[in-house]
Write a protein that holds these residues in place. Structure first.
Motif, PDB file in Angstrom:
ATOM      1  N   PHE A  66       0.840  -1.209   0.000  1.00 42.10           N
ATOM      2  CA  PHE A  66       0.000   0.000   0.000  1.00 42.10           C
ATOM      3  C   PHE A  66       0.870   1.252   0.000  1.00 42.10           C
ATOM      4  O   PHE A  66       0.658   2.174  -0.795  1.00 42.10           O
ATOM      5  CB  PHE A  66      -0.912  -0.007   1.226  1.00 42.10           C
ATOM      6  CG  PHE A  66      -1.721   1.259   1.378  1.00 42.10           C
ATOM      7  CD1 PHE A  66      -2.941   1.405   0.736  1.00 42.10           C
ATOM      8  CD2 PHE A  66      -1.249   2.320   2.142  1.00 42.10           C
ATOM      9  CE1 PHE A  66      -3.679   2.574   0.859  1.00 42.10           C
ATOM     10  CE2 PHE A  66      -1.969   3.492   2.270  1.00 42.10           C
ATOM     11  CZ  PHE A  66      -3.191   3.615   1.631  1.00 42.10           C
ATOM     12  N   PHE A  67       1.847   1.311   0.901  1.00 45.66           N
ATOM     13  CA  PHE A  67       2.711   2.487   0.961  1.00 45.66           C
ATOM     14  C   PHE A  67       3.538   2.630  -0.313  1.00 45.66           C
ATOM     15  O   PHE A  67       3.818   3.741  -0.753  1.00 45.66           O
ATOM     16  CB  PHE A  67       3.618   2.420   2.186  1.00 45.66           C
ATOM     17  CG  PHE A  67       2.923   2.782   3.473  1.00 45.66           C
ATOM     18  CD1 PHE A  67       2.325   4.018   3.628  1.00 45.66           C
ATOM     19  CD2 PHE A  67       2.860   1.878   4.523  1.00 45.66           C
ATOM     20  CE1 PHE A  67       1.674   4.364   4.806  1.00 45.66           C
ATOM     21  CE2 PHE A  67       2.218   2.206   5.707  1.00 45.66           C
ATOM     22  CZ  PHE A  67       1.621   3.454   5.862  1.00 45.66           C
ATOM     23  N   ALA A 117      -1.210   3.039  11.016  1.00 46.89           N
ATOM     24  CA  ALA A 117      -0.030   2.397  10.451  1.00 46.89           C
ATOM     25  C   ALA A 117       0.965   3.477  10.040  1.00 46.89           C
ATOM     26  O   ALA A 117       0.574   4.530   9.523  1.00 46.89           O
ATOM     27  CB  ALA A 117      -0.410   1.544   9.245  1.00 46.89           C
ATOM     28  N   VAL A 118       2.237   3.210  10.274  1.00 49.19           N
ATOM     29  CA  VAL A 118       3.292   4.168   9.936  1.00 49.19           C
ATOM     30  C   VAL A 118       4.352   3.451   9.118  1.00 49.19           C
ATOM     31  O   VAL A 118       4.822   2.372   9.490  1.00 49.19           O
ATOM     32  CB  VAL A 118       3.922   4.768  11.211  1.00 49.19           C
ATOM     33  CG1 VAL A 118       4.960   5.822  10.835  1.00 49.19           C
ATOM     34  CG2 VAL A 118       2.856   5.375  12.109  1.00 49.19           C
ATOM     35  N   TRP A 128      -8.643  -0.097   8.731  1.00 52.30           N
ATOM     36  CA  TRP A 128      -9.996  -0.262   9.238  1.00 52.30           C
ATOM     37  C   TRP A 128     -10.310  -1.744   9.399  1.00 52.30           C
ATOM     38  O   TRP A 128     -10.052  -2.545   8.491  1.00 52.30           O
ATOM     39  CB  TRP A 128     -11.019   0.352   8.281  1.00 52.30           C
ATOM     40  CG  TRP A 128     -10.837   1.817   8.026  1.00 52.30           C
ATOM     41  CD1 TRP A 128      -9.861   2.639   8.510  1.00 52.30           C
ATOM     42  CD2 TRP A 128     -11.672   2.640   7.208  1.00 52.30           C
ATOM     43  NE1 TRP A 128     -10.022   3.913   8.043  1.00 52.30           N
ATOM     44  CE2 TRP A 128     -11.126   3.943   7.243  1.00 52.30           C
ATOM     45  CE3 TRP A 128     -12.810   2.388   6.453  1.00 52.30           C
ATOM     46  CZ2 TRP A 128     -11.705   4.997   6.549  1.00 52.30           C
ATOM     47  CZ3 TRP A 128     -13.386   3.442   5.751  1.00 52.30           C
ATOM     48  CH2 TRP A 128     -12.843   4.729   5.812  1.00 52.30           C
ATOM     49  N   THR A 129     -10.893  -2.106  10.507  1.00 51.57           N
ATOM     50  CA  THR A 129     -11.285  -3.489  10.759  1.00 51.57           C
ATOM     51  C   THR A 129     -12.761  -3.540  11.126  1.00 51.57           C
ATOM     52  O   THR A 129     -13.283  -2.649  11.800  1.00 51.57           O
ATOM     53  CB  THR A 129     -10.452  -4.105  11.890  1.00 51.57           C
ATOM     54  OG1 THR A 129     -10.329  -3.157  12.961  1.00 51.57           O
ATOM     55  CG2 THR A 129      -9.064  -4.481  11.411  1.00 51.57           C
ATOM     56  N   ALA A 130     -13.419  -4.594  10.676  1.00 55.73           N
ATOM     57  CA  ALA A 130     -14.845  -4.767  10.958  1.00 55.73           C
ATOM     58  C   ALA A 130     -15.137  -6.253  11.120  1.00 55.73           C
ATOM     59  O   ALA A 130     -14.379  -7.105  10.653  1.00 55.73           O
ATOM     60  CB  ALA A 130     -15.691  -4.181   9.835  1.00 55.73           C
ATOM     61  N   ALA A 131     -16.231  -6.548  11.807  1.00 48.42           N
ATOM     62  CA  ALA A 131     -16.650  -7.938  12.003  1.00 48.42           C
ATOM     63  C   ALA A 131     -17.319  -8.427  10.730  1.00 48.42           C
ATOM     64  O   ALA A 131     -18.382  -7.947  10.349  1.00 48.42           O
ATOM     65  CB  ALA A 131     -17.609  -8.034  13.180  1.00 48.42           C
ATOM     66  N   ILE A 141      -7.928   0.195   3.865  1.00 50.01           N
ATOM     67  CA  ILE A 141      -6.760   0.985   4.261  1.00 50.01           C
ATOM     68  C   ILE A 141      -6.898   2.340   3.591  1.00 50.01           C
ATOM     69  O   ILE A 141      -7.112   2.413   2.381  1.00 50.01           O
ATOM     70  CB  ILE A 141      -5.440   0.316   3.842  1.00 50.01           C
ATOM     71  CG1 ILE A 141      -5.264  -1.030   4.556  1.00 50.01           C
ATOM     72  CG2 ILE A 141      -4.257   1.232   4.161  1.00 50.01           C
ATOM     73  CD1 ILE A 141      -4.028  -1.789   4.117  1.00 50.01           C
ATOM     74  N   ALA A 142      -6.785   3.409   4.378  1.00 44.63           N
ATOM     75  CA  ALA A 142      -6.916   4.763   3.843  1.00 44.63           C
ATOM     76  C   ALA A 142      -5.702   5.575   4.236  1.00 44.63           C
ATOM     77  O   ALA A 142      -5.180   5.439   5.348  1.00 44.63           O
ATOM     78  CB  ALA A 142      -8.184   5.426   4.366  1.00 44.63           C
TER      79      ALA A 142
END
Length: 280
Positions: A66-67, A117-118, A128-131, A141-142
C-alpha cells in the motif's frame, strides 16, 4: 382586610398561578434537552481481535505494498517496514436516529475500528477493521490517520466525550453532554470555532439530512449526496478497488478506479482506499 390588601393578595395568587403554568409548559422542553445516550463501545475482546488483525503478518505485507503504491518508488515495497502504532480505536459516525430526532438517540453510532499504520519514511495510513463472517478482518486501508488522531484530540479537548464524524462534509467533532466542539476546519465551518449546543447541532443536521435518511423518498430514488449509510467509507476515496468476493463491512461500496487503483488490486482486502476525498 383593606381593599389594597385584597388586591395585592389576588395579584400574588395570579402571579403564582402563571409561574406554575409556565414551569409546566417548560417541562417537556427540559426533557427534550437531556443529553443523549452515549454510543455503546465495542467489547474489549472485539478491540483485541481487531488489533490482532491489523498487526498480522498478512496486513503488514499489504501495508508495505500500500505504501509503495501510495508513494513514489515501487522498490520501497519490501523496505517500508510498516508498523501499527498506538491503540486500536472505535470510530463513530453521525447517527441517523439522532438526525431523525429520535428521543435519547446517541449523536453518533459505532462504525468500525481503526489502527494507525506508519511506514519507515513516516507516512501514515489508517487500517480499518470490521466484524465480517464471524471474525474481525481488515476491510480497508486509507491514507492519513484521521481516525486515531481525532479520537486523541477529542479526548484532550473534551475528556470523556465521543469523537465522531459527519461524513457528508468530512467534519469531525467531539460531543459530551450539551456541547459539540469542532476538531477540524470542516467542523469549524459548520458550527463555529467555539462549537455549539447539542440542540443546535441536532437542528442543523436534521435540516440538512432529515429528508434524506434511509427509507426516505429521496433515498429510494437513489439520489446522490444525501445520508447514504452504504457509502460512508467508499465515497471518501479517490481510488478504491474491490479485491474479494465479499462486500460486507463499512467499505461495502467501491469507487471508480484512478491513478493508484491498479496498485490496489490483489492486496487481499475487501476495499482498498488509496486517497481520501471530501464527499460532495
Amino acid at each position: 382586610m383593606t381593599e389594597n390588601t385584597t388586591r395585592r393578595t389576588a395579584a400574588r395568587v395570579a402571579a403564582a398561578g402563571a409561574l406554575t403554568a409556565a414551569l409546566a409548559g417548560l417541562a417537556p422542553l427540559a426533557h427534550a434537552a437531556q443529553p443523549p445516550a452515549v454510543p455503546a463501545p465495542p467489547a474489549a475482546a472485539e478491540v483485541t481481535a481487531a488489533h490482532d488483525a491489523a498487526t498480522s503478518a498478512a496486513t503488514r505485507d499489504t501495508l508495505s505494498r500500500f505504501f509503495a503504491a501510495d508513494g513514489r518508488k515501487p522498490a520501497v515495497a519490501t523496505k517500508a517496514a510498516p508498523r501499527i502504532e498506538g491503540a486500536t480505536v472505535p470510530v463513530y459516525e453521525l447517527s441517523p436516529e439522532f438526525v431523525a430526532g429520535k428521543a435519547k438517540a446517541p449523536v453518533a453510532s459505532f462504525d468500525y475500528l481503526a489502527s494507525k499504520a506508519v511506514s519507515a519514511d513516516g507516512r501514515k495510513a489508517s487500517v480499518w477493521t470490521a466484524a465480517t463472517g464471524g471474525s474481525w478482518k481488515v476491510v480497508n486501508i486509507a491514507s492519513g490517520d484521521d481516525e486515531t488522531r481525532y479520537a486523541a484530540e477529542g479526548e484532550k479537548k473534551l475528556a470523556g466525550g465521543t469523537a465522531f464524524r459527519e461524513p457528508q462534509i468530512n467534519a469531525w467533532y467531539v460531543q459530551r453532554g450539551d456541547r459539540v466542539l469542532p476538531l477540524n476546519a470542516d467542523a469549524e465551518r459548520a458550527v463555529g470555532r467555539n462549537g455549539t449546543t447539542l440542540d443546535a447541532y441536532r437542528e442543523r443536521v436534521h435540516k440538512a439530512y432529515g429528508d434524506k435518511l434511509p427509507g426516505s423518498a429521496y433515498a429510494k430514488k437513489g439520489a446522490a449526496g444525501g445520508y447514504d449509510e452504504g457509502a460512508k467509507a467508499a465515497d471518501e476515496t479517490l481510488a478504491a478497488e474491490p479485491a474479494a468476493s465479499s462486500s460486507t463491512g463499512p467499505s461495502a461500496t467501491a469507487v471508480a478506479a484512478s491513478a493508484g487503483a491498479a496498485a490496489a488490486l490483489g492486496l487481499g482486502l475487501t476495499t482498498v482506499a488509496v486517497r481520501r476525498l471530501r464527499r460532495r
